[in-house]
Design a protein around this motif. Structure first.
Motif, short mmCIF file in Angstrom:
data_model
loop_
_atom_site.label_atom_id
_atom_site.label_comp_id
_atom_site.label_asym_id
_atom_site.label_seq_id
_atom_site.Cartn_x
_atom_site.Cartn_y
_atom_site.Cartn_z
N SER A 15 6.25 -5.70 14.50
CA SER A 15 5.51 -2.91 14.17
C SER A 15 6.52 -3.56 12.76
O SER A 15 5.70 -2.53 11.72
N ARG A 16 7.35 -4.56 12.14
CA ARG A 16 7.86 -4.71 10.54
C ARG A 16 6.63 -5.05 9.94
O ARG A 16 6.51 -4.77 9.01
N LEU A 17 5.75 -6.00 10.69
CA LEU A 17 5.44 -6.64 9.64
C LEU A 17 3.84 -6.17 10.19
O LEU A 17 3.19 -5.37 8.32
N ALA A 18 3.67 -4.78 10.72
CA ALA A 18 2.00 -4.69 10.59
C ALA A 18 2.65 -2.92 9.64
O ALA A 18 1.32 -2.36 8.74
N VAL A 19 4.01 -2.41 9.47
CA VAL A 19 4.32 -1.68 7.56
C VAL A 19 3.81 -2.45 6.45
O VAL A 19 3.87 -1.99 5.94
N GLU A 20 4.88 -3.73 6.71
CA GLU A 20 5.17 -4.13 5.36
C GLU A 20 3.66 -4.73 5.33
O GLU A 20 3.76 -5.33 3.55
N THR A 21 2.75 -5.27 5.53
CA THR A 21 1.63 -5.78 5.40
C THR A 21 0.10 -4.59 4.54
O THR A 21 -0.64 -5.00 4.21
N GLY A 22 1.05 -3.42 5.06
CA GLY A 22 0.25 -1.84 4.88
C GLY A 22 -0.90 -2.23 5.84
O GLY A 22 -1.27 -0.70 5.64
N ILE A 23 -0.83 -2.06 6.66
CA ILE A 23 -1.34 -1.88 8.30
C ILE A 23 -1.66 -1.23 8.64
O ILE A 23 -2.16 0.30 8.92
N PHE A 24 -0.27 -0.83 8.73
CA PHE A 24 0.01 0.87 9.71
C PHE A 24 0.78 1.18 8.44
O PHE A 24 2.75 1.29 8.18
N PRO A 25 0.90 2.67 7.53
CA PRO A 25 1.47 2.72 6.73
C PRO A 25 2.41 3.94 7.15
O PRO A 25 1.90 4.31 8.73
N LEU A 26 3.49 4.16 7.11
CA LEU A 26 4.59 5.38 7.01
C LEU A 26 4.42 6.23 6.02
O LEU A 26 4.67 6.28 4.83
N TYR A 27 3.95 7.59 7.30
CA TYR A 27 3.52 8.75 6.56
C TYR A 27 3.90 9.93 6.83
O TYR A 27 4.05 10.02 8.31
N GLU A 28 3.90 11.28 6.39
CA GLU A 28 4.13 11.97 7.09
C GLU A 28 2.92 13.10 6.09
O GLU A 28 2.89 13.40 5.00
N VAL A 29 2.16 14.49 7.11
CA VAL A 29 1.10 15.14 5.76
C VAL A 29 1.35 16.55 6.75
O VAL A 29 1.80 16.31 7.95
N GLU A 30 2.13 17.26 5.92
CA GLU A 30 2.15 19.16 5.98
C GLU A 30 0.85 19.80 5.88
O GLU A 30 1.01 19.98 4.46
#
Ligand code: FAD
Ligand code: TPP
Ligand code: SF4
Ligand code: SF4
Ligand code: SF4
Ligand code: MG
Lengths: 383, 506, 301
Positions: free
Chosen positions: C222-237
């Motif tokens: 899960s961490r690697l998904a984020v740290e490689t950029g594959i799964f960006p953590l973001y929010e959209v309003e």
């Protein structure tokens, strides 16, 4: 108060008087006016309910299920394709024991596209665990919706009120609209024993392995059995308050009849005209209208048919590969109890008219034959 | 599971929670909490619980840190200055900004100069300790703290053994005094100017004491070449004690240990020019590498692979003949004013008399470092205790391996700059070359520590258990083995290798 | 010395029957910590229809309704309508797999989004139909193995971009989350609770059995998904205001891929392709998110 109402409006008034709190439906001819009427009523603040305009019938039923599971009274209406789209959820509603009321405006299934009536849509939902009541008039539609909630909420099974599309839905009749206060007396608020309640959390419908699944199905059938008495009692009680009695079945001139015509829906009205004409000529014809198709009141059916010489079933539907659906049902009810020939007519599919003359000719055919020539007596088909 | 239809609700509505489902039965391996020895503590000859002390420092609990440190090592001020830092070589922070500067933290702890109280009841056993070097004193310290009545015999008039010969630009003698004072406060008798073999015999001691521990260290090794008896040829220790200026002279030092380098640096400070001749390569030098480095910064010249052959007197100077090992025939000489021979130590072979005495320090281990001496003293104290009371106080813990650390939880972070006085300044006096850290630097540095193998309550195991099978009770984590499925996420996500896996007994 | 501060309140009991190391179980644990007991869950066919426990058990301490596949957003709308009629408050939460959110329930979800239904729609995305034994879904990443996209003919199509699709519905809140970032996830649930309208939370949920990796690596992956950029953590309003919550360490994408059996057949070219997709996604994100203007995108490093 007497009003001139179409079947669709009668159904809407039924829902309004029953104080349905959550309503969701998706338009389909010939049900559309129900959606329009109710959404307008809610929008104008004349009905205290939530109306949810969804994107499909499946969602309409899902919305109602969600509401019902949360402990409020919910209503939906549909027809044909829409009902078929709900199919999986019909099973789910009954299995989850959610006491919903659904009005189905009977319409033939496509293709080809048609908006005209037959009952294949609702009859092919026979085994979903719903109580099915078929109406003959707009008054009955209104009255049945109100009764349906009482039955559903006592037995904890959903009820489908069926009316023939166009013939009832789009035909105005004089309908006595009961007073709200009387309806409230007849139909107490909905208070389910368990519902989605954060102060008493439960999971509903979890994985149910073989050692228990079977028992839940046994209980569903038990409920269907109990429903017969409940429908009768409710019909009587309704009669006491509103002066119109209803039962599981509707018998017409069956006493001493030699031929019994068995049917459901509006064709029964046509039958009444034809039977009157025939009996004036000295025939002894009676009619058994199957108001409650599920649960099928087998004992009552047998009682009513005992003594007739021939039975005619008029089906505005067909189970392809077998024959008329009501025909099968009646034959299975007779099994080992009454040895009477059954004439199975199939007529009026896709909204083709069934006239009193058609009925008279069907009766004449029956009078002339000891046994039907074929399993299915196709009436009016241009071969 | 069997229900009658009549007992069932209308539809499957849950009746209870999942706690009766023993998902723990699926498991074939299971996690368990197992504090481990950090690689630094394992490498430390004193086996000090470095990790726990650092954790206390990080929380600014300096007093507690000092007490804990001194529970194992009464000489943090000394070790923080002169130990070759075995711990730091193994520190797992090495590749993420650099090892923790443990010696500076230790030095800070020492310089707090906090005494640990000894509240133990005397147990009536009398122990004699011969030799007051770091080994003897550490042994005395630990025995006293265990309740023994200890007497230390020292042939010199000053306690401290070779600590007293380490020059003060590396080890301020004030620190030695203070730490020895702290040891004495534990309660012990001291007999100075009492030499074993001269003033008393082991036999006599055996009659008065329940056990004897000999910690007399090693003697300087002699070099068997021509000319060692000439004047202006000294041994290392002799030279260091000379304490007189040898301005503008040339000195040659033979050897590659701490003594050799110290001699060179002392000579330098006394105004001489110095060359060190060592017979092997730089990496073979037994001297503390940090001290070699500092010496070279100061201008000490070291010739490697140079073996001394003889010393001859040529008028007013001495001619030292050597041979370069690389080329067989490379004989050469150098003319100097003095030659210092510092070619290591040698042990007195243990004679029959010593058979039923305990030994510790250099005499036993020949390791030649202060920390080994202290560790040995501590270990011998435990052995003596075990000998009398049968209880072993040496716990065996597994050691944290690099792969046990989850580096995802640590960022690259650098240690503080080590502060040394400028070369031009420091060679003018005998004041300390290296300076310690400020309080703030200590806290910051302590916070870089991974806390290898020691739970610091980071909660990760509790946070990441998908089965809610880890709970917290009184600051401890409890694994609910009825429900732990053995996925091992807690083991993986523990940043510091505290959670281990084992087979589940079925 | 806590690394993550999460609420102590535990609203999920042990004894649930998720596979060992299942991220969807862990996600539920986090979610319920944020949501609290005044919550009603709606669950369609998916692993969670099993995980909560068979009759007569239930692991969660809140009401939960198991409903047919493809209906959750509507069913939840019904609950919300009923609560309104009863004048009651609760978080109405759909908890479903990618099958429901990306495929069979997609239309229903879109309908509910358009109607501004006040529900929290949570998709724990394990990138395939796991409950039925690892078949591809429209959330399965390109080139991945599943039982319906065998290694010789792995998936040829890109994964749908769920958050963008619903950002385009202008829902008040859409966010991504994953278990390696518990505080981030919990904060997003807490935020979703306070916003009226449809909230979408897309959770990347590593699945040891379906992705073929050892159970202990769930959080790591899960961490690697984020740290490689594959799964960006973001929010959209409201489809407009983009906030990126974490700048990746830009670890090589291979670190993520090579830990998973479902990608074991990938070639260098495939990895290159992945890098290109990551870069594209981040360029888009940078374009949309003002806060990101100066962030370097270092996928190819
Ligand atoms: C110049 C120099 C620099 C050094 N630098 C370092 C360094 O940087 N780092 C490091 O770790 N180590 C260093 N060392 C080595 C370190 O000092 C020793 O390894 C350590 O002191 C050994 O401790 P010990 O207690 O075993 O013995 P010692 O320190 O040798 O103590 C032995 C004690 O026993 C006494 N004694 C001996 N015989 C008798 C007897 N017959 N009766 C009574 N008492 C007796 C001695 O007087 C002495 O006090 C250095 C040594 C020297 C000489
Ligand atoms: C209408 C319908 N079609 C198919 C299924 C069979 N089915 C059950 S779960 C599932 C896949 C679920 O996948 P996903 O939503 O990703 O959840 P996961 O199992 O991965 O958690 C399928 C296809 C079903 N239950 N209902
Ligand atoms: S990080 Fe800390 S505990 Fe680990 S080896 Fe280094 S000093 Fe010791
Ligand atoms: S994370 Fe939980 S389930 Fe997994 S091994 Fe640790 S305690 Fe067991
Ligand atoms: S198959 Fe995957 S998602 Fe489903 S319970 Fe197992 S680990 Fe969780
Ligand atoms: Mg899935």
């Amino acid at each position: 108060m007497k009003k001139l109402l179409t079947g669709n409006y009668a159904a809407s008034y039924g829902a309004i008087l029953s104080r349905a709190e959550v309503i969701s439906a998706y338009p389909i001819t010939p049900q559309t006016q129900i959606v329009e009427k109710l959404s307008t009523m809610v929008a104008e603040g004349k009905l205290s309910a939530e109306f949810i305009n969804v994107e499909s019938e499946r969602s309409a039923l899902a919305v109602c299920m969600g509401a019902s599971a949360t402990g409020v009274r919910a209503f939906t209406a549909t027809s044909a394709q829409g009902l078929a789209l709900m199919h999986e959820l019909l099973h789910w509603t009954a299995g989850a024991r959610l006491p919903l009321v659904l009005v189905n405006v009977n319409r033939a299934m496509a293709p080809g596209w048609t908006v005209w009536c037959d009952e294949n849509d609702s009859l092919s939902q026979r085994d979903t665990g719903w109580i099915q009541i078929y109406c003959e008039s707009n008054q009955e539609v209104l009255d049945s919706v109100i009764q349906a909630y009482r039955i559903a909420e006592r037995i904890m099974l959903p009820v489908m009120i069926c009316m023939d599309g166009i013939f009832l839905s789009h035909t105005q009749e004089i309908v006595d609209v009961p007073e709200q206060e009387k309806v409230d007396r007849f139909l107490p608020p909905y208070k389910p024993p368990v519902f989605l309640d954060t102060s008493s959390p439960h999971a509903f419908g979890s994985l149910t392995p073989p050692p228990v699944y079977f028992e839940f199905r046994y209980k569903l059938q038990q409920a269907m059995d109990e429903a017969q008495a409940e429908i009768e009692e409710t019909g009587k009680e309704f009669g006491n308050i509103f002066g119109r009695n209803y039962g599981l079945l509707d018998e017409y001139l069956l006493n001493g009849a030699e031929i019994a015509v068995v049917a459901l829906g509006t064709v029964c009205g046509t039958c009444r005209v034809a039977i009157d004409r025939l009996n004036k000529k000295g025939n002894k014809i009676g009619m058994l209208r199957i108001r409650t198709f599920r649960p099928l009141p087998k004992k009552k059916v047998l009682e009513d048919l005992r003594g007739v010489k021939k039975i005619m079933v008029i089906d505005r539907n067909i189970s392809y590969g077998h024959h008329g659906i009501l025909h099968q049902e009646i034959k299975s009810a007779l099994y080992r109890e009454l040895n009477i020939p059954v004439f199975g007519f199939i007529a009026g599919l896709g909204g083709r008219d069934i006239t009193p003359e058609d009925i008279e000719q069907m009766v004449n055919y029956t009078l002339k034959h000891e046994e039907p020539d074929t399993d299915i007596l196709w009436w009016g088909v241009n071969r | 599971m069997k229900f009658r239809a009549s007992e069932l609700p209308l539809t499957p509505v849950s009746l209870r929670n999942t706690i009766p489902i023993r998902t723990g039965d699926w498991r074939y391996v299971e996690p368990f909490y197992e504090e481990k020895l950090s690689p630094c503590a394992f490498a430390c000859p004193v086996k000090t619980d470095i990790t726990s002390c650092i954790a206390l420092l990080a929380e600014e609990r300096f007093g507690e840190a000092a007490e804990l440190w001194k529970e194992s090592n009464p000489f943090p001020g000394v070790c923080g200055r002169v130990c070759p830092r075995f711990c730091e070589r193994e520190c797992l922070r090495k590749h993420l900004g650099g090892s923790i500067k443990i010696h500076l933290l230790e030095r800070f702890i020492g310089d707090l100069n906090i005494y640990v109280q000894n509240k133990i009841q005397r147990n009536g056993k009398k122990i004699a300790i011969v030799g007051s070097g770091p080994a003897g004193l550490a042994c005395a310290y630990h025995l006293s703290r265990k309740g023994y009545e200890v007497t230390v015999f020292e042939k010199e008039n000053l306690l401290g053994g070779l600590l007293r010969t380490i020059p003060s630009y590396r080890l301020s003698q004030e620190i030695v005094d203070k730490e020895i004072e702290g040891i004495l406060k534990q309660g012990m008798d001291i007999e100075i100017n009492k030499e074993l073999g001269k003033d008393f015999s082991l036999q006599e001691l055996k009659q008065q004491f329940d056990a004897i521990c000999v910690a007399t260290g090693l003697k300087e090794r002699k070099l068997n070449i021509e000319g060692v008896k000439l004047s202006n040829v000294w041994s290392g220790r002799e030279f260091l004690k000379l304490n007189k200026d040898i301005q503008n002279k040339k000195v040659a030092v033979i050897g590659g240990g701490d003594t050799a380098v110290d001699v060179a640096r002392v000579a330098l400070r006394r105004g001489s020019k110095v060359d060190v001749f060592y017979r092997r390569r730089r990496e073979d030098m037994p001297a503390n590498p940090y001290e070699v480095e500092e010496g070279m910064e100061e201008g000490v010249n070291i010739e490697y692979l140079s073996e001394p052959l003889k010393i001859e007197k040529y008028g007013s100077f001495l001619r030292l003949f050597l041979k370069k090992k690389a080329d067989g025939n490379g004989e050469f000489f150098i003319d100097v004013d003095g030659v210092v021979i510092a070619v290591g130590e040698e042990g007195k072979t243990v004679d029959g008399e010593m058979e039923d005495t305990f030994l510790c320090g250099d005499i036993l281990t020949q390791k030649g470092t202060v920390s080994h001496a202290i560790g040995s003293g501590k270990e011998t104290a435990s052995l003596i205790h075990e000998y009398f009371f049968g209880e072993s106080t040496l716990a065996v813990l597994p050691v944290v391996k690099p792969e046990d650390i989850n580096l995802d939880y640590f960022k690259v972070d650098y240690p503080p700059e080590e502060k040394k006085r400028d070369v031009s300044q420091r060679i003018k006096d005998f004041d300390e070359v290296c300076q310690g850290l400020t309080k703030e630097e200590v806290i910051k540095e302590a916070k870089r520590c991974f806390s290898c193998g020691k739970c610091n309550g980071c909660d990760n195991c509790y946070v990441f258990c998908p089965d809610a099978a880890i709970s917290k009770q009184d600051g401890k984590y409890i694994i609910d083995y009825d429900h732990c499925k053995g996925c091992g996420i807690c083991v993986e996500e523990c940043p510091r290798g505290v959670v281990s896996m084992r087979r589940t007994e079925k | 010395m806590k690394i993550f501060n999460i609420p102590e309140e535990e609203n999920m009991n042990p004894g649930h029957v998720a596979c060992p190391g299942c991220a969807s179980a862990l996600s539920m644990r986090f979610a319920l910590k944020a949501l609290g007991r005044e919550t009603i869950l709606v669950v369609p066919a998916c692993c969670w229809s099993v995980i909560d426990g068979p009759f007569p058990y239930s692991s969660v301490k809140v009401p939960l309704f198991h409903i047919a596949f493809g209906t959750t957003a509507a069913f939840a709308s019904g609950i919300r309508a009923a609560l309104k009629m009863k004048n009651k408050k609760a978080n109405v939460v759909v908890w479903c797999g990618d099958g429901e959110a990306f495929d069979i329930g997609f239309q229903t979800l879109s309908g509910a989004a358009e109607r501004k239904e006040d529900i929290i729609f949570v998709c724990y995305d394990n990138e395939g139909y796991m409950n039925t034994g690892i078949q591809r879904s429209s959330a399965t990443p390109i080139r991945a193995w599943t039982t319906t996209t065998p290694k010789k003919y792995p998936k040829q199509e890109l994964k749908k971009d769920l958050v963008e699709i619903f950002a385009a519905h202008k829902i008040p809140y859409a966010a991504t989350a994953t278990v390696a970032f518990p505080e981030d996830m919990i904060r997003k649930f807490s935020r979703a609770k306070e916003i009226r309208g449809l909230k979408l939370i897309h959770i990347l949920s590593p699945c040891p059995s379906g992705w073929k990796f050892p159970e202990n690596l769930t959080v790591k992956i899960s961490r690697l998904a984020v740290e490689t950029g594959i799964f960006p953590l973001y929010e959209v309003e409201y489809g407009e205001k983009y906030t990126v919550n974490h700048i990746p360490k830009w670890l090589p994408v291979e670190e993520y891929l090579k830990k998973q059996g479902r990608f074991s057949h990938l070639t260098e070219k495939d990895c290159q392709e992945k890098r290109a997709y990551i870069e594209k996604k981040w360029l888009e994100l940078r374009e949309k998110s003002k806060s990101l203007e100066k962030i370097p995108i270092l996928v190819n490093n």
